[in-house]
Each structure stands twice: as structure tokens, then as C-alpha cells.
Design a protein around this motif. Structure first.
Motif, PDB file in Angstrom:
ATOM      1  N   TRP A  79      -1.129   2.051  -4.378  1.00 22.43           N
ATOM      2  CA  TRP A  79      -0.426   3.221  -3.847  1.00 22.43           C
ATOM      3  C   TRP A  79      -0.675   4.477  -4.684  1.00 22.43           C
ATOM      4  O   TRP A  79      -0.611   5.595  -4.174  1.00 22.43           O
ATOM      5  CB  TRP A  79       1.080   2.942  -3.755  1.00 22.43           C
ATOM      6  CG  TRP A  79       1.723   2.653  -5.077  1.00 22.43           C
ATOM      7  CD1 TRP A  79       1.840   1.429  -5.683  1.00 22.43           C
ATOM      8  CD2 TRP A  79       2.302   3.587  -5.966  1.00 22.43           C
ATOM      9  NE1 TRP A  79       2.455   1.556  -6.898  1.00 22.43           N
ATOM     10  CE2 TRP A  79       2.763   2.870  -7.105  1.00 22.43           C
ATOM     11  CE3 TRP A  79       2.494   4.973  -5.942  1.00 22.43           C
ATOM     12  CZ2 TRP A  79       3.377   3.475  -8.172  1.00 22.43           C
ATOM     13  CZ3 TRP A  79       3.117   5.574  -7.013  1.00 22.43           C
ATOM     14  CH2 TRP A  79       3.553   4.832  -8.118  1.00 22.43           C
ATOM     15  N   GLU A  80      -0.980   4.314  -5.980  1.00 19.40           N
ATOM     16  CA  GLU A  80      -1.203   5.489  -6.840  1.00 19.40           C
ATOM     17  C   GLU A  80      -2.428   6.284  -6.389  1.00 19.40           C
ATOM     18  O   GLU A  80      -2.517   7.485  -6.658  1.00 19.40           O
ATOM     19  CB  GLU A  80      -1.340   5.064  -8.294  1.00 19.40           C
ATOM     20  CG  GLU A  80      -0.033   4.567  -8.882  1.00 19.40           C
ATOM     21  CD  GLU A  80      -0.121   4.337 -10.379  1.00 19.40           C
ATOM     22  OE1 GLU A  80      -1.172   3.839 -10.812  1.00 19.40           O
ATOM     23  OE2 GLU A  80       0.848   4.663 -11.086  1.00 19.40           O
TER      24      GLU A  80
ATOM     25  N   LYS B 160      -1.740   9.382  -4.146  1.00 18.49           N
ATOM     26  CA  LYS B 160      -1.130  10.598  -4.697  1.00 18.49           C
ATOM     27  C   LYS B 160      -2.097  11.771  -4.588  1.00 18.49           C
ATOM     28  O   LYS B 160      -3.292  11.622  -4.755  1.00 18.49           O
ATOM     29  CB  LYS B 160      -0.734  10.373  -6.156  1.00 18.49           C
ATOM     30  CG  LYS B 160       0.424   9.406  -6.315  1.00 18.49           C
ATOM     31  CD  LYS B 160       0.786   9.273  -7.774  1.00 18.49           C
ATOM     32  CE  LYS B 160       1.973   8.330  -7.961  1.00 18.49           C
ATOM     33  NZ  LYS B 160       2.311   8.120  -9.364  1.00 18.49           N
TER      34      LYS B 160
ATOM     35  N   ALA C 291       6.029   5.664  -2.435  1.00 19.36           N
ATOM     36  CA  ALA C 291       5.727   5.545  -3.868  1.00 19.36           C
ATOM     37  C   ALA C 291       6.870   4.887  -4.627  1.00 19.36           C
ATOM     38  O   ALA C 291       6.646   4.102  -5.548  1.00 19.36           O
ATOM     39  CB  ALA C 291       5.426   6.927  -4.453  1.00 19.36           C
TER      40      ALA C 291
END
Length: 198
Positions: A194-195, A198, A145
Motif C-alpha cells: 500500500w505504501e 502514496k 493506508a
């Protein structure tokens, strides 16, 4: 939790299905040379995934002391995936049978004449890695991240080969990540949302 390999595979496929016109490249500095090479972007399968990076020995002829992905030239008869996995094994003793390859990403042309294919893969966390002292001074794992968030990078500029070259840079626990490694990560961040991990 959904398997990281499955998540990253879906994001990789989705991200590479669209055209992105302004990906980073140093092709205009390369003097027409393009030696094929490959690097392994090894993402560790943990709740907060990381990426394995190496630091090259200061005594190396090419790019001494720089932070890099495991990787190198593609040998005759190899493809990028085979070369990246082989190089990771040679540099870190990363077991080839532990590398779950997702696929390749955007070719990156370096200013020193290499055409680098990044290979995205997932590896188990906490492997017992043994760096080859001829090729690796140290290795470390940095958070995925952190590396894929463009707000964490500083943009710098240097006069090189007769022109201004802009490059990204980050300090992570005393390791300076910049140049080709930073640019490949920046391009990957345009492909991988990439978020959503999460």
C-alpha cells in the motif's frame, strides 16, 4: 496521477504471484464446515483512497453489531465476484455497474464455518449509498493506508472453543474493527504494498 485501478491491479498481481505461508486463518476453529461466502473490499478512487465498511444491526442473529465488508453467502450458480457485487448492491445499493473488480484475494476460513473469498474492487468516491436496514445499521469509509498499516492494529487474545484465539482490533471513529474483517485486511496488507500508492 496514475489511475488507482491500474495501480491496485498491478500491486494485486505482483502480491499474489508469491507464496505467503503464514496468512491468518481460523480454520482450526471451524469444525470442518466451510460454507462458501464472499465479501467486497471496495476501495474508493480518491487521492487518499478509503475502504467501505458496514456495521451490522444489533438485532441480527449472526455477528450482531460487528463491522464487516459488504458480503454474504455465495448462492448456487454464482462465483465469488458475482456474489460480492450482488451483496454490496443488496446491502448498500452500491450500483453494480460502478464496481471495477480487480480480482480475488486469499480465502479466509472463519471459526464459525464460512470460507470467505475477498473480492478487491475500485468504486467512485462519494456514491449515494442507501443501507438496507435489515442488514446494515451504519456504513462508513476508513482510510486504506490506515487499515493496511499493521502498526495501527492491536493484538488481543481470548479463550474461545477450548483454545486461545489471537485477533486484531482497531477503533476507528467509534467503530470497532476486529475479527474476520481485521484478519482479511491483515492478509491483504501482506499482498498489497500500500505504501507504493502514496
Amino acid at each position: 496521477m496514475t489511475d488507482l485501478y491500474d495501480q491496485l491491479s498491478a500491486l494485486h498481481e505482483e502480491g499474489h504471484a508469491r507464496d505467503i505461508a503464514d496468512l491468518l486463518s481460523d480454520a482450526h476453529f471451524a469444525d470442518g464446515r466451510a460454507t462458501p461466502a464472499a465479501v467486497l473490499i471496495a476501495v474508493t478512487e480518491r487521492e487518499a483512497p478509503g475502504i467501505l465498511l458496514t456495521q451490522r444491526p444489533n438485532a441480527m442473529r449472526d455477528h450482531p453489531g460487528q463491522v464487516a465488508f459488504p458480503g454474504g453467502k455465495i448462492d448456487p450458480g454464482e462465483d465469488a465476484i458475482t456474489a460480492a457485487v450482488r451483496e454490496a448492491n443488496e446491502e448498500l445499493a452500491l450500483p453494480s455497474d460502478q464496481v471495477r473488480v480487480i480480482g480475488t484475494s486469499d480465502l479466509y476460513q472463519t471459526g464459525t464455518g464460512f470460507a470467505v473469498t475477498p473480492v478487491l474492487a475500485v468504486v467512485p468516491p462519494d456514491l449515494e449509498l442507501t443501507p438496507n436496514p435489515d442488514e446494515v445499521e451504519a456504513w462508513f469509509e476508513a482510510p486504506l493506508a490506515l487499515l493496511l498499516d499493521k502498526s495501527n492494529w492491536t493484538v488481543n487474545e481470548v479463550f474461545w472453543k477450548g483454545a486461545n484465539r489471537r485477533y486484531l482490533e482497531m477503533d476507528y471513529e467509534g467503530f470497532r474493527i476486529w475479527g474476520v474483517t481485521a484478519a482479511i485486511l491483515a492478509n491483504l496488507s501482506r499482498r498489497i504494498d500500500w505504501e507504493r500508492l502514496k
